[in-house]
Design a protein around this motif. Structure first.
Motif, PDB file in Angstrom:
ATOM      1  N   UNK A 180      41.054  44.081  38.644  1.00  0.00           N
ATOM      2  CA  UNK A 180      41.582  42.646  38.392  1.00  0.00           C
ATOM      3  C   UNK A 180      42.660  42.400  38.314  1.00  0.00           C
ATOM      4  N   UNK A 181      43.700  42.617  39.264  1.00  0.00           N
ATOM      5  CA  UNK A 181      44.986  42.369  40.280  1.00  0.00           C
ATOM      6  C   UNK A 181      44.323  40.898  41.553  1.00  0.00           C
ATOM      7  N   UNK A 182      42.758  41.710  41.435  1.00  0.00           N
ATOM      8  CA  UNK A 182      42.956  41.362  42.986  1.00  0.00           C
ATOM      9  C   UNK A 182      41.658  40.092  42.942  1.00  0.00           C
ATOM     10  N   UNK A 183      41.839  40.051  41.656  1.00  0.00           N
ATOM     11  CA  UNK A 183      40.536  39.085  41.398  1.00  0.00           C
ATOM     12  C   UNK A 183      41.180  37.738  40.869  1.00  0.00           C
ATOM     13  N   UNK A 184      42.353  37.896  40.347  1.00  0.00           N
ATOM     14  CA  UNK A 184      43.392  36.528  40.207  1.00  0.00           C
ATOM     15  C   UNK A 184      44.919  36.899  40.734  1.00  0.00           C
ATOM     16  N   UNK A 185      44.795  36.268  41.450  1.00  0.00           N
ATOM     17  CA  UNK A 185      45.758  35.983  42.582  1.00  0.00           C
ATOM     18  C   UNK A 185      47.365  35.532  41.774  1.00  0.00           C
ATOM     19  N   UNK A 186      47.011  34.404  40.488  1.00  0.00           N
ATOM     20  CA  UNK A 186      48.128  33.892  40.288  1.00  0.00           C
ATOM     21  C   UNK A 186      48.739  35.294  39.429  1.00  0.00           C
TER      22      UNK A 186
END
Ligand code: HEM
Length: 426
Positions: free
Chosen positions: A268-274
């Protein structure tokens, strides 16, 4: 399977749903499916012998807090040829032993929890932290110079496995066999070669557990296995099979759950760089982020209970002997409790999620799980901050109604230096 196969029919006047939680199509849209089910938080499903589906936060919490009325014990005969855990179509291979502490009630349950808890309270987990950090560093070190790692198989799976061996007092060199076995039985469905091969290995693993039990009976040490062997309930020591079953439950509980939480969150963090940047730059967010990922993924999605006395729940009349599926995932997505439940809000507060359950069976490993998650995520954010997941080769579990996770997650990143000793630190 159709509802024609079912044994029980819905009580008159009660809301009926027709959902097959084993159908891959259900899994692919389970967040939407549970949202539809929450329109009636306690509804009857005639499939799989008939059972109630409990999907609202308030109702799920009420069930899990009242262990006397809603028993966790395995009280149901096999339906449609599969032995089920509790009820409602959670398949359990025939060779898999009963689920230790999770299905025990009363004084034995209390005594087991008291003993196990001494090694899992926050202070005890704090003492494990340096080993967790050393293990996370070591597993990452094995790949950091190459720029490639499978974050499930080579990182998020090994560290909890090593730590669980250490916790229980099992030979640490066995971590890979336990990790492979539990990962395969939850990540694949019965009938898939990986699942069937893993189930075939269970007798050998049980044999190894039996050897550890016998060794420790002869020569106790300072570990949880020795504590369990010394335990007396009502003037009686636990038998070898009971101890093996508790160990199986602890090892099973400790392995793939934390692995799944970590790997799904890293994806999930990889898909949401912010979000990845916020979490990397502000370490104070880690505590609330842990709770939020626990809520959002609820990797232990559902469990089951059996009604021991007639009772009303969510406006429905339940009868003694009825079976229930409770959905922690659905409770944690309940829009009556959580604003924007389908979004990850790293600083969400309050966050009364039920990802670890609630009441007397609440997850006994929750402090260990939280700390392992934080150590594992921190190490990745610090050392390989630009990691990129190869989504084409990343695979979700193939439809397990109880647990969610990833089979594998190949990842690349800018190579960096090893940081730890070359010798294994555990
Ligand atoms: C993200 C990680 C984890 C999640 C989401 C999770 C979730 C849960 C849930 C939902 C329950 C059932 C509560 C109930 O029936 O009311 C449970 C029970 C349990 N968990 Fe965990 N768990 C995690 C990690 C662990 C770890 C690390 C261990 C062991 C070290 C563990 C050991 C157990 C045991 C032994 C039980 C049975 C407790 C009882 O019935 O009294 N879990 N867990």
């Amino acid at each position: 399977m159709t509802s024609d196969d079912a044994g029980a029919t819905a009580p008159a006047g009660c809301p009926v749903v027709d959902v097959d939680h084993h159908d891959p199509a259900f899994h692919e849209r389970r967040r939407e499916a549970w949202a539809e089910l929450r329109r009636c938080p306690v509804a009857f499903n005639e499939r799989y012998g008939g059972f109630w589906m409990v999907s609202g936060h308030e109702e799920v919490e009420a069930v899990s807090r009242d262990a006397e009325t809603f028993s966790s014990a395995h009280l149901r005969e096999p339906v449609d040829g599969v032995t089920y855990l509790g009820i409602a179509g959670i398949p359990r291979g025939r060779a898999i032993p009963t689920a230790g502490i999770a299905e025990v009630e009363g004084p034995v349950h209390l005594a087991l929890r008291r003993v196990i808890n001494t090694r899992l309270v926050p202070n005890a987990v704090g003492r494990m932290r340096p080993t967790m950090e050393a293990a996370a560093r070591w597993f990452l070190d094995q790949h950091v110079e190459s720029g490639e790692i499978d974050l499930v198989l080579e990182y998020a799976s090994p560290v909890p496995a090593v730590m669980t061996m250490e916790l229980v007092g099992l030979p640490v060199d066995d971590w890979a066999s336990y990790s492979a076995l539990f990962h395969a039985t939850v990540a694949h469905r019965p009938g898939e070669p990986e699942f069937d091969a893993a189930v075939g290995n269970i007798p050998e693993m049980l044999g190894r557990l039996g050897e550890a039990v016998a060794e420790r009976r002869a020569a106790p040490r300072d570990d949880l296995l020795s504590d369990l062997l010394a335990l007396e309930v009502d003037g009686r020591r636990l038998g070898d099979d009971e101890v093996r079953s508790v160990l199986w439950n602890l090892v099973g509980g400790g392995l793939d759950t934390t692995t799944s939480l970590t790997s799904l969150s890293l994806l999930h963090l990889a898909r949401h760089p912010d979000l990845r940047r916020h979490l990397a730059e502000d370490p104070r967010l880690m505590t609330s982020a842990t709770e939020e990922y626990l809520r959002y993924f609820s990797v232990n999605e559902t469990l089951t209970r059996t009604v021991t006395a007639d009772v009303e729940l969510g406006g429905q009349q339940l009868r003694r002997g009825d079976h229930l599926m409770i959905s922690w995932l659905s409770a944690n997505l309940d829009e009556r409790v959580f604003e924007v439940p389908d979004e990850v809000v790293l600083d969400r507060a309050p966050n009364p999620h039920l990802a670890f359950g609630s009441g007397p069976h609440r997850c006994i490993g929750m402090h260990m799980a939280r700390t392992m998650f934080q150590v594992l995520v921190r190490e990745v954010l610090d050392r390989i901050p630009d990691y990129r997941v190869d989504e084409a080769r990343t695979r979700p579990y193939s439809g397990n109604p109880e647990l969610n996770g990833l089979v594998r997650m190949p990842t690349t990143f800018t190579p960096g230096p090893r940081l730890g000793p070359s010798a294994r630190p555990f």
